[in-house]
Design an enzyme around this catalytic site. Sequence first.
Site, mmCIF file in Angstrom:
data_model
loop_
_atom_site.group_PDB
_atom_site.id
_atom_site.type_symbol
_atom_site.label_atom_id
_atom_site.label_comp_id
_atom_site.label_asym_id
_atom_site.label_seq_id
_atom_site.Cartn_x
_atom_site.Cartn_y
_atom_site.Cartn_z
ATOM 1 N NE ARG A 19 -3.903 -5.285 -7.343
ATOM 2 C CZ ARG A 19 -3.141 -6.347 -7.633
ATOM 3 N NH1 ARG A 19 -1.905 -5.824 -6.718
ATOM 4 N NH2 ARG A 19 -3.124 -7.199 -8.310
ATOM 5 N N GLY A 20 -5.202 0.267 -7.424
ATOM 6 C CA GLY A 20 -4.991 1.018 -6.432
ATOM 7 C C GLY A 20 -4.548 2.689 -6.831
ATOM 8 N N GLY A 22 -1.627 3.630 -7.778
ATOM 9 C CA GLY A 22 -0.556 3.840 -8.525
ATOM 10 C C GLY A 22 -1.527 3.677 -10.114
ATOM 11 C CE1 TYR A 167 3.803 0.847 5.735
ATOM 12 C CE2 TYR A 167 2.717 2.144 7.538
ATOM 13 C CZ TYR A 167 3.247 2.104 6.143
ATOM 14 O OH TYR A 167 2.607 2.567 5.125
ATOM 15 C CE LYS A 171 4.781 4.813 2.240
ATOM 16 N NZ LYS A 171 4.448 4.101 1.135
#
Length: 420
Positions: A19-20, A22, A167, A171
């Site tokens: 989804r999204g 990707g 986060y 990342k």
Amino acid sequence: MINTGKLAGRTIFISGASRGIGKAIALKAARDGANVVIAAKTAEPHPKLPGTIYTAAKEVEEAGGQALPCVVDIREESQVAAAVNQAVERFGGIDILVNNASAISLTGTTDTDMKRYDLMQNINTRGTFLVSKMCIPHLKKSSNPHILNLSPPLNLAPHWFQNHVAYTIAKYGMSMCVLGMAEEFRRDGIAVNALWPKTAILTAAIEMLTGKGSARHSRKPEIVADAAYAILCKDAKNFTGQFVIDEDILRAEGVSQVQIDQYACEPSNKENLMPDFFLDVNPDTIISNHNVKVDKPKPKVEVKEEKPPTDVEHIFSAIQANLNEELVQKVQAMYQFNVTGPEERTWFLDLKNGLGSCGKGKAPSTPDATLAMSDVNFYKLFSGNLKPAAAFMTGKLKIHGDLKKAMKLEKLMGSLKTKL
């Protein structure tokens, strides 16, 4: 960004491709006739999220590509190895790796439980390293091998750490893989680059963070897919170690401003898109450039805003006058506001019981979300001069608890704008 056919017959391994972003990259490559390995966890339909590896595979094949759906949790070495082996057996090798899978939790240090910390580290940093490690022996055999990480430029400005350090570390780990691997495998001709969006992109993650209204301030995943396509079509030996912003590379490829505007989910709001995290933009600039109210506030208004105690009480009086059972049923949340300034005060807003209520003091029951900000920024939020998402992103608003419920206040803020 028009397809050129340069990826025809090439094999692209994409993590998190069900989804999204990707999936958008998968479909872009498929239109060239690429072989796409859809490596993701979702084999069965998710109750809240659209798509599985099998529905994504069907779309890839309908778009003109060949698809290999693989159930892969990139935290599991054996599952990654199995998917890589299947890809090589099915398509004869791997030419491109897109490290897209990621986990997010925008919480401060004391509010980040170690299970969530480990999840982000294991998917973002470790997962990227692991999948890259497994694919590199096969990439070395390709005529134009690429690794592309969906990760940000390494911006060490403190405000990108102070509100969600866990986060940010996870990342940035993906970005450090780019920095290191680009040099490590330069002699092997493997390009290793990073791609990051300039604005918020409409995905399940952004909807989770900002609610249903996120489309208004976001672009479509296709802008990232088109930018990825531009990178993956380049000569790997001459384009590596780059931290690319989607809009910038599209402009370099000749995409016009009119065409870029069409990536906005709501083109009519293209001037008010929310910038993504980690960009080299001063927080005050972000606020001024992406404010709902474009005109600069008059000095007289600024003077009024510097009298927070009166203004805060005025706002809560306006809130009380606008409470009703329908609003309570829609929101179902208890809020506490820790307002700092010349006269620090704590306030509560009950949108969980009866007709709703608000006032001074701590919340009568455990708050679903606690919001901390200065008195000046509190007034700006409720008077429409500061957007909640932008305030949170730049550290002007700190949220503890349920972020999604906190963002539900945006509609209430909007309704009060004309009453203050």
